[in-house]
Motif scaffolding. Structure first.
Motif, short mmCIF file in Angstrom:
data_model
loop_
_atom_site.label_atom_id
_atom_site.label_comp_id
_atom_site.label_asym_id
_atom_site.label_seq_id
_atom_site.Cartn_x
_atom_site.Cartn_y
_atom_site.Cartn_z
N THR A 283 41.31 40.61 40.01
CA THR A 283 40.97 39.20 39.91
C THR A 283 40.35 38.67 41.21
OG1 THR A 283 43.16 38.51 40.57
CG2 THR A 283 42.77 38.72 38.19
N GLU B 229 48.82 38.83 38.80
CA GLU B 229 47.43 39.10 38.41
C GLU B 229 46.88 40.37 39.04
OE1 GLU B 229 48.03 34.59 38.41
OE2 GLU B 229 48.57 36.26 39.73
N TYR C 26 49.95 44.34 33.56
CA TYR C 26 49.15 43.12 33.41
C TYR C 26 48.60 43.01 31.98
CZ TYR C 26 45.26 39.87 33.86
OH TYR C 26 44.39 38.83 33.68
N THR D 230 41.15 32.75 33.30
CA THR D 230 41.05 33.11 34.71
C THR D 230 40.50 31.89 35.43
OG1 THR D 230 40.65 35.40 34.12
CG2 THR D 230 40.04 34.73 36.35
#
Length: 190
Positions: A1, A17, A24, A39
């Motif tokens: 991420t 994350e 995840y 996100t």
């Protein structure tokens, strides 16, 4: 991420994350409805060199919902604005303190306190691309039967095999074992 957070339809974080893909991915699939998550990034995130240098989906502005405030972003996503704001404010304190007591995200993975407008969001769901327990092969990329013996003339490589690899390393396994499979097939044919 690359430092973004991921929230569910209730506007809440639900996992680390930056944790292992399998953990995840399973956490995302457990979210309702149908593994739908979001996100979330701010301008600080979008200005990171790793994001600016990305030539893939991250660089495509049209995939983002954008907003001047967290509340506006939440409304566009169909999330309760107060819940998303509370999540981001809590996360911001974690970044400032260098510790994520909720999910154990490392301080080095927390790149922004998410307080710099504008805000960006991507609707996301999980896509598993690594098989944990697929076709078994030997070191020569020959497919093995139930007793562990090579099946003559059958070769496999990449993510279809019982790979222990995750993330970017799957590309290496695909390329390396693809080459090994070709060399083995050639040698077996001679």
């Amino acid at each position: 991420t690359n430092g973004a957070i991921v929230v569910n339809a209730q506007g809440e974080r639900f996992t680390n994350e930056n944790g292992p893909y399998e953990v995840y991915g399973n956490a995302v699939m457990d979210q309702e409805p149908n593994g739908q998550v979001f996100t979330i990034m701010d301008q600080t995130m979008r200005d990171l060199d790793v994001i600016k240098a990305d030539k893939g989906q991250t660089a495509q502005d049209e995939i983002y919902e954008t907003a001047a405030t967290i509340e506006e972003l939440a409304t566009k996503l169909g999330i309760d604005p107060a819940a998303l704001k509370a999540t981001i404010e809590t996360y911001s304190t974690y970044v400032k303190n260098g510790e994520d007591p909720d999910f154990g995200r490392s301080a080095t993975a927390m790149k922004s306190d998410l307080m710099t407008a504008p805000y960006y969001a991507i609707r996301s769901t999980v896509q598993k691309h690594t098989v944990h327990g697929g076709i078994k092969i030997d070191t020569a990329a020959r497919v093995l039967d139930g007793e562990g013996n090579p099946i003559p003339g059958l070769y496999a490589a990449g993510e279809a095999t019982a790979s222990f690899m995750q993330g970017k390393t799957t590309n290496t396994a695909c390329i390396a074992y693809g080459r090994i499979a070709a060399e083995t097939a050639k040698a077996d044919a001679e």
